[in-house]
Design a protein around this motif. Structure first.
Motif, short mmCIF file in Angstrom:
data_model
loop_
_atom_site.label_atom_id
_atom_site.label_comp_id
_atom_site.label_asym_id
_atom_site.label_seq_id
_atom_site.Cartn_x
_atom_site.Cartn_y
_atom_site.Cartn_z
N MET A 28 0.69 -1.15 0.02
CA MET A 28 -0.02 -0.01 -0.04
C MET A 28 0.83 1.48 0.06
O MET A 28 0.46 2.40 -0.51
N ASP A 29 2.06 1.11 0.63
CA ASP A 29 2.74 2.45 0.62
C ASP A 29 3.50 2.88 -0.69
O ASP A 29 3.79 3.95 -0.97
N ALA A 62 -0.37 3.71 -3.03
CA ALA A 62 -0.92 4.89 -2.68
C ALA A 62 -0.51 6.22 -3.38
O ALA A 62 -1.43 6.88 -4.14
N GLN A 110 -1.53 4.99 5.27
CA GLN A 110 -1.64 5.32 3.49
C GLN A 110 -3.09 5.73 3.23
O GLN A 110 -3.19 6.60 2.43
N PHE A 111 -4.18 5.18 3.92
CA PHE A 111 -5.36 5.51 3.40
C PHE A 111 -5.67 6.94 3.92
O PHE A 111 -6.43 7.61 3.27
N LYS A 142 -3.54 9.21 3.87
CA LYS A 142 -2.87 9.88 2.60
C LYS A 142 -3.77 10.05 1.41
O LYS A 142 -3.99 11.18 0.66
N VAL A 143 -4.57 8.91 1.12
CA VAL A 143 -5.39 8.97 -0.28
C VAL A 143 -6.51 10.04 0.23
O VAL A 143 -7.10 10.73 -0.79
#
Length: 747
Positions: free
Chosen positions: A448-449, A452, A492-493, A495-496
């Motif tokens: 994910m990192d 993203a 990371q979520f 950040k999105v």
């Protein structure tokens, strides 16, 4: 001494093969073989360099690694990983020359996934003398000696510089260059255009060209030739390195002459260590040999094998090393300043509008957790459709808007068919399917990192109000049972959400074993971070279908099939069949058999009734609970999963059905608690007697001391004493005993 007994495979994540030269890449392979790994490990890691990877090359070369008296060991891999930010979990390792003390993560400013490269503009009207004079004026005082090399010698096809000159001052060189009519060779000596010329960036004493001859430790060289030159340019500028001169090497690297401004050699080493650590952690892989203060760099104003060694820029970034270091240390402090509640009391900011009314706001996060075969993917596809069309999802109204579905599990064809099947099953016309984008990543999923930034790039300017990721086990970074690693993953979520201003919705599986008896927020597999992080946690639990319920649903399905069939083949049926009769499959089938021709009745039973029974047997029932941050807790919702869609139980058929495994757990709990009133009274009396006996050793037992010992209220103790009958409480709160005649007895 470096410990090489550790697992080297995770360390390879910190080493990008695309940034390595050929010999270093080979050294990694030798180290892996020496430590007992296989060619497949080396090959899998090498695949990350898509530009240079060749299938079978690793296995072919692996066979040529036959050992050596001085082998390349795992220590080399450990060292490379450390240079790129890896640190052992323990803190008892010996610090190396390149190590710094502190939180190394704070030095990361450049997300390497976002680097695209800053273009270099080669000068059209190039003036070599002007480049070299400006270089000398920027780096040297007029009275300082400059070291430079124009002579070279050849070894194994490579041109190497000689010792060169060091006895001329910058002022003298500038004067002669300005009067040479453009002939640099007449001032510095002719050079071979195949290899160019070199210059030292720190002033010398005129007696030699070693570190001991450096008079001012003013500059250091930052050079990386293991990545695209445009990306080097972007990282150097993004890091705001205090660059005095930036020189194009005439080949594949930039030479950044960075201000160090050290008072002596010891401080120079410390500052260069810090500089190189920051550069490495941000993607610039620097040759450690460049650290010497007497190091040669490429001289601007020179041709090298048909390419210009030109001055790209001067005096960029921060003014000096100290200002740059302070900026680096502080730049990660992106936290907002505290604000006074009084300032906003009368002008509170608007809340984000609901995405799913009563459940989730726009820009927030939601996790759907459930067991396998609960139809979680279908549920998310239904959510996509509900948002795209502005309809209800599980009985909750959705805001209409654009949504992206990130498909990590299904092949493309299956995924697209599922969307159409769901629309068809729900009976929704595809009026707004243009609001749904699908990103098919099966077989291409990455952590994910790394996903993203790629996701954000593709979603920017698309005005999505929701991004749905299905499922997250494909992209989990780290150990799902580790709280800190899962916190990093869930960040990371954030950040999105922050970058795109949209909601992120994702699904995860339950832990193993029965989930009955657990709270809904404790059922998701892995760390408790999964339950605490999202703004809305929606949990799905299967309901135990009883034989009676299945029979009831089967009866409904058969009756419905008969009614639908009669509407077409015997329209006058309603005159003969009462409302009650329409609820009995036996009555309806008998009626159909009586009024329909034999062949038509056979069609009904074979093509309508039998499939209806089968669908009921394949149907499952589910209980949906929510743990919400922004809305009040909603009453649990029960739904049927009738492939391929879920349907809310609006009539209450499932309201009294228990979750799978709940009946057994409830029986066990009740069995353990089942005591007669007399037994319960006896337990209370014994507990009171024990408490009084215990507090007697500290003095006279009192209402307060017994209450504290039993961890109950004083009122409860009064009730216990009254029920017991052998104790009493005096006016000052002391507890006394009573004999058989009712007289007080000291305890």
């Amino acid at each position: 001494m470096v410990d090489t007994s550790m697992n080297l495979i995770p360390l390879l994540e910190y080493i990008d093969p695309a940034t390595l030269d050929y010999s270093t890449w080979v050294n990694v392979g030798m180290a892996l073989k020496h430590e007992g790994y296989t060619a497949a490990h080396w090959d899998e890691w090498s695949r990350r360099d898509a530009g240079r990877y060749r299938s079978g090359e690793c296995f072919k070369k692996w066979g040529s690694f036959n050992g050596s008296s001085s082998p390349v060991t795992g220590a080399s891999v450990v060292d490379m990983a450390k240079q790129n930010g890896w640190r052992p979990e323990r803190n008892d390792y010996e610090l190396g020359w390149d190590d710094i003390i502190g939180n190394h993560d704070e030095l990361v400013m450049v997300d390497k996934n976002w680097i695209e490269g800053k273009e270099l503009n080669e000068p059209k009207d190039w003036k070599p003398i002007k480049d070299l004079v400006l270089y000398l004026e920027t780096l040297f005082e007029s009275t300082e000696n400059v070291g430079y090399v124009t002579d070279s010698w050849e070894k194994e096809g490579r041109f190497l510089p000689t010792k060169g000159n060091c006895d001329r001052t910058a002022g003298e060189l500038i004067e002669k260059l300005n009067g040479c009519g453009g002939d640099i060779g007449s001032v510095l000596g002719d050079y071979k255009e195949e290899c160019g010329a070199w210059i030292r960036f720190n002033p010398l004493d005129g007696k030699g060209v070693k570190n001991d001859n450096v008079t001012e430790f003013r500059f250091a060289l930052v050079e990386s030739d293991s990545m695209e030159i445009e990306k080097q340019n972007e990282i150097i500028r993004t890091l705001e390195l205090p660059v005095a001169c930036l020189v194009h090497s005439g080949k594949k690297s930039l030479h950044a002459i960075v201000r160090i401004d050290a008072s002596d050699y010891a401080e120079y080493r410390k500052r260069v260590d810090y500089l190189y650590t920051v550069c490495r952690k941000n993607g610039l892989e620097i040759d450690s040999q460049n650290r010497n203060p007497s190091r040669l760099s490429r001289m601007p104003g020179i041709m090298r094998n048909g390419q210009k060694q030109y001055l790209v820029d001067v005096n960029i970034g921060k003014k000096n090393f100290q200002e740059w270091q302070e900026w680096i240390e502080a730049v990660n402090d992106e936290l907002p300043d505290p604000e006074s509640l009084q300032d906003t009391w009368d002008s509170l900011p608007e809340l984000a509008p609901p995405l799913i009314d009563g459940m989730l706001r726009q820009g927030h996060k939601m996790l759907i957790a459930g067991p396998s075969k609960a139809g979680k993917s279908f549920m998310l596809i239904e959510m996509c459709a509900a948002i795209a069309e502005g309809k209800q999802w599980m009985g909750f109204p959705c805001t209409k808007g654009r949504v992206m579905y990130v498909n990590l599990e299904l092949d493309r064809a299956s995924c697209l068919h599922r969307f159409k099947d769901v629309y068809t099953s729900l009976g929704w016309p595809p009026a707004n399917v243009n609001n749904i984008d699908i990103w098919n990543l099966r077989g291409r999923s990455i952590p994910m990192d790394k996903l993203a930034p790629k996701l954000i790039r593709r979603a920017t300017k698309k005005n999505y109000i929701a991004i749905i990721i299905d499922p997250i086990y494909k992209i989990i970074t780290g150990d799902e049972n580790s709280a800190d690693q899962m916190a990093h993953f869930c960040n990371q979520f954030d950040k999105v959400c922050t970058e795109l201003g949209c909601a992120v919705i994702y699904c995860h599986h339950h832990s193993k074993g029965t989930q009955a008896g657990k709270r809904s927020m404790d059922r998701a597999s892995g760390s408790g971070v999964f339950a605490r992080d999202p703004d809305a946690l929606i949990d799905i639990l299967e309901l135990e279908m009883t034989e009676a319920l299945l029979k009831q649903e089967e009866n409904k399905a058969v009756c419905k099939a008969c009614v639908s069939f009669l509407q077409v083949h015997y329209p006058q049926w309603e005159d003969d069949v009462s409302q009650d009769d329409q609820c009995s499959e036996k009555v309806m089938l008998d009626y159909c058999k009586r009024v329909l021709p034999a062949d038509t009745y056979l069609t009904l039973t074979n093509k309508h009734v039998f499939p209806a029974r089968q669908r009921v047997k394949q149907r499952s029932a589910w209980h949906i609970e929510g743990t919400l941050r922004e809305f009040p807790k909603f009453p649990p919702v029960n739904v049927w999963f009738d492939y391929p869609a879920h349907y809310v139980d609006t009539v209450g058929t499932l309201k009294d059905i228990e979750a799978a495994g709940e009946q057994q757990n409830t029986w066990k709990r009740n069995f353990k608690k089942k005591k007669s009133p007399a037994e319960s009274k006896k337990d209370r009396e014994v507990a009171l007697e024990n408490a009084i006996e215990a507090v007697k050793f500290g003095g006279k037992p009192t209402l307060k001391s017994v209450s504290e010992y039993m961890d109950v209220t004083e009122k409860t103790v009064r009730n216990y004493i009254k029920e017991h009958g052998d104790f009493t409480i005096t006016g000052n709160g002391e507890i006394w005993g009573k004999d058989k005649t009712g007289n007080l007895v000291t305890l």
